[in-house]
Design an enzyme around this catalytic site. Structure first.
Site, mmCIF file in Angstrom:
data_model
loop_
_atom_site.group_PDB
_atom_site.id
_atom_site.type_symbol
_atom_site.label_atom_id
_atom_site.label_comp_id
_atom_site.label_asym_id
_atom_site.label_seq_id
_atom_site.Cartn_x
_atom_site.Cartn_y
_atom_site.Cartn_z
ATOM 1 N N GLU A 148 0.847 -1.196 0.000
ATOM 2 C CA GLU A 148 0.000 0.000 0.000
ATOM 3 C C GLU A 148 0.876 1.237 0.000
ATOM 4 O O GLU A 148 1.751 1.387 0.842
ATOM 5 C CB GLU A 148 -0.934 -0.002 1.210
ATOM 6 C CG GLU A 148 -1.815 1.226 1.316
ATOM 7 C CD GLU A 148 -2.612 1.514 0.044
ATOM 8 O OE1 GLU A 148 -2.653 2.703 -0.367
ATOM 9 O OE2 GLU A 148 -3.173 0.562 -0.542
ATOM 10 N N ASP A 175 5.470 2.934 -3.703
ATOM 11 C CA ASP A 175 4.828 3.206 -4.979
ATOM 12 C C ASP A 175 4.905 1.895 -5.771
ATOM 13 O O ASP A 175 5.972 1.278 -5.890
ATOM 14 C CB ASP A 175 5.597 4.324 -5.695
ATOM 15 C CG ASP A 175 4.988 4.705 -7.033
ATOM 16 O OD1 ASP A 175 4.486 3.814 -7.742
ATOM 17 O OD2 ASP A 175 5.051 5.893 -7.377
ATOM 18 N N ASP A 193 -5.284 -3.999 -8.601
ATOM 19 C CA ASP A 193 -6.539 -3.258 -8.570
ATOM 20 C C ASP A 193 -6.134 -1.788 -8.538
ATOM 21 O O ASP A 193 -5.927 -1.205 -7.483
ATOM 22 C CB ASP A 193 -7.357 -3.653 -7.336
ATOM 23 C CG ASP A 193 -8.748 -3.042 -7.359
ATOM 24 O OD1 ASP A 193 -9.414 -3.126 -8.408
ATOM 25 O OD2 ASP A 193 -9.171 -2.460 -6.332
ATOM 26 N N CYS A 246 -12.328 0.179 -10.549
ATOM 27 C CA CYS A 246 -13.750 0.412 -10.272
ATOM 28 C C CYS A 246 -14.223 1.628 -11.068
ATOM 29 O O CYS A 246 -14.991 2.452 -10.568
ATOM 30 C CB CYS A 246 -14.002 0.578 -8.773
ATOM 31 S SG CYS A 246 -13.027 1.883 -7.992
#
Length: 479
Positions: A148, A175, A193, A246
């Site tokens: 993350e 990163d 994702d 998304c």
């Protein structure tokens, strides 16, 4: 019930130009105005799907299966139930994860060939929905690197991993562009994702379109192209990568995947997902990607591509500067002493796929499958902290007990609803009866699920719940 969400005219024009002819713009706009159905995923590291459904149906919960995830369900609760879903006993014990149905698709697509990866990478992991879904599918075997980039989201990621009883995960804070150079061709499977413009999240977040613009989409897509290249470099030949977002525009979805194909040519193969689940073809593109419009399955908008790496490719060269790794693998005699102490005090066995590593007075369990990566990149956290060593023995840690205790150990204490509530609120508890004559550390259970570790002091059990997990009220009841 409908909301009144304003959709920019330029956004609607973009949707109109890219939406398949058999889909309706009116249906799209109508779907965007409807609130999302609440959905959850059962955590099979803690409980089977059948047992969970039976347990919760007795409380009036109604389930509708999510067709692309055998552990996912749309949920309806009785209107009289006012406890927030995140404060239910079952959620606190890690029996389920609150997860939007569409976001369950990437892991399902990754496992489409029924091959569970031995070593996997989740490039953008927070808050942990896909990390915990994949870890459950891996059954805590092998190892999973959860990365993350946002420092503020790492704490929540770890909290979800801990609550779900996962011990095969290592956390990194980079990163995502670094992995291709630092860990080339290292992972059997990769989830990317990608950060995106979030066009598919309108139903959950009415402000999702607040900063939308065509210019921002182009800027985000440039980042995504760099991330997918790096992830592809980090993937082993023969391995599978899932690219998902998304959002709904093709610039961030199909075009990013085609960029990868143009960059690496025949080393890239798109594997169609048309038959991933019943009616998957309704959202499939000509390449076999899944472009999920919100009106198709009454869900968030989503995009998923499954990509196979057929051949090795030359990775970027980097100069590594790593500090000294602060852990040492425990010597055989130390491993035996720690394992024996854990068995004697709590009747718990060290998981067979874990290795014991030491740092100062700390004892950690690392997933054995991660060992080849130690010294290759910096980890924020590996596995779980098992204990702190002191003069009189070991002080066992909450996160380890949640992950590896079964709830049938001889030292388990079953709590009443009132005592369990007090426990989650950070209070010491005083169970009645003959148990109060016991001494030492005990595993605490509620409704047959392990919820923590305590220690008898006189006639009370001293609360051992980490302070950042303490709740301030509005908890579950015994109804």
């Amino acid at each position: 019930m409908h909301a009144n969400i304003e959709l920019p005219a330029e956004f609607l024009a973009q949707i109109q130009s890219s939406m398949p002819a058999h889909l309706s713009m009116d249906a799209f706009v109508d779907a965007c105005q409807r609130p999302l159905r609440r959905s959850i995923r059962v955590n099979t590291l803690k409980i089977s799907v059948n047992d969970f459904c039976q347990q919760m149906q007795a409380k009036g919960w109604h389930f509708e299966a999510v067709p692309w995830c055998e552990t996912g369900f749309w949920l309806t609760r009785p209107e009289t139930e006012t406890t927030p879903l995140g404060n239910t006993a079952e959620h606190l014990a890690g029996l389920f994860y609150i997860q939007e149905a569409s976001s369950m698709l990437p892991v399902t697509a990754l496992l489409a060939d029924n091959e569970v990866p031995h070593l996997a990478l989740d490039v953008a992991a927070a808050p942990g929905s896909k990390t915990t879904q994949l870890a459950a599918a891996m059954n805590n075997q092998g190892a999973l690197v959860a990365n993350e980039f946002s420092a503020s989201r790492i704490k929540g990621l770890f909290s979800n991993i801990q609550r779900c009883g996962i011990h095969n995960v290592a956390l990194t804070h980079f990163d995502g562009h670094v992995f291709g150079g630092w860990l080339p061709e290292s992972f059997d499977a990769i989830l990317l994702d990608a950060p995106c413009s979030g066009e598919g999240t309108i139903r959950k977040d009415p402000d999702a379109m607040k900063n939308w613009s065509p210019e921002s989409i182009d800027a985000i897509a440039q980042v995504q192209r760099g991330l997918i290249e790096s992830a592809f470099h980090a993937l082993k030949p023969g391995g599978v990568m899932i690219y998902s977002t998304c959002t709904l525009n093709q610039t961030e979805n199909q075009s990013v995947c085609h960029h990868l194909k143009e960059t690496f040519g025949d080393a890239v193969a798109f594997e169609p997902l048309n038959h991933l689940f019943t009616n998957a073809d309704a959202s499939a593109t000509e390449e076999g990607f899944l472009h999920v419009w919100p009106q198709i399955y009454d869900s968030e908008g989503f995009f998923v591509a499954r990509i196979r790496k057929l051949d090795a490719v030359d990775a970027p060269k980097v100069k590594k500067r790593l500090g000294k790794f602060p852990f040492m693998a425990a010597k055989t005699k130390d491993q035996q002493a720690i394992a024996q102490a854990l068995h004697q005090s709590l009747n718990i066995e060290i998981p067979a796929q874990s290795e014991i590593w030491l740092r100062d007075n700390e004892v950690w369990l690392f997933p054995r499958a991660l060992t080849p990566l130690i010294g290759e990149i910096r980890f924020d956290r590996i596995g779980i902290k098992l204990a702190e060593q002191h003069k009189k023995g070991y002080r066992w840690q909450h996160e380890a007990i949640i992950a590896i205790a079964k709830g049938n150990e001889a030292c388990c204490v079953a709590l009443s609803t009132e005592d369990a509530q007090s426990w989650y609120m950070g209070r010491d508890i005083r169970p009645e009866g003959e148990l109060s004559q016991r001494q030492g550390e005990v595993i605490l259970c509620y409704q047959s699920q392990v919820i923590g570790l305590g220690k008898w002091v006189g006639n009370r059990i001293k609360n051992g719940l980490p302070r950042d997990l303490v709740r301030d009220g509005n908890l579950f009841s015994d109804c």
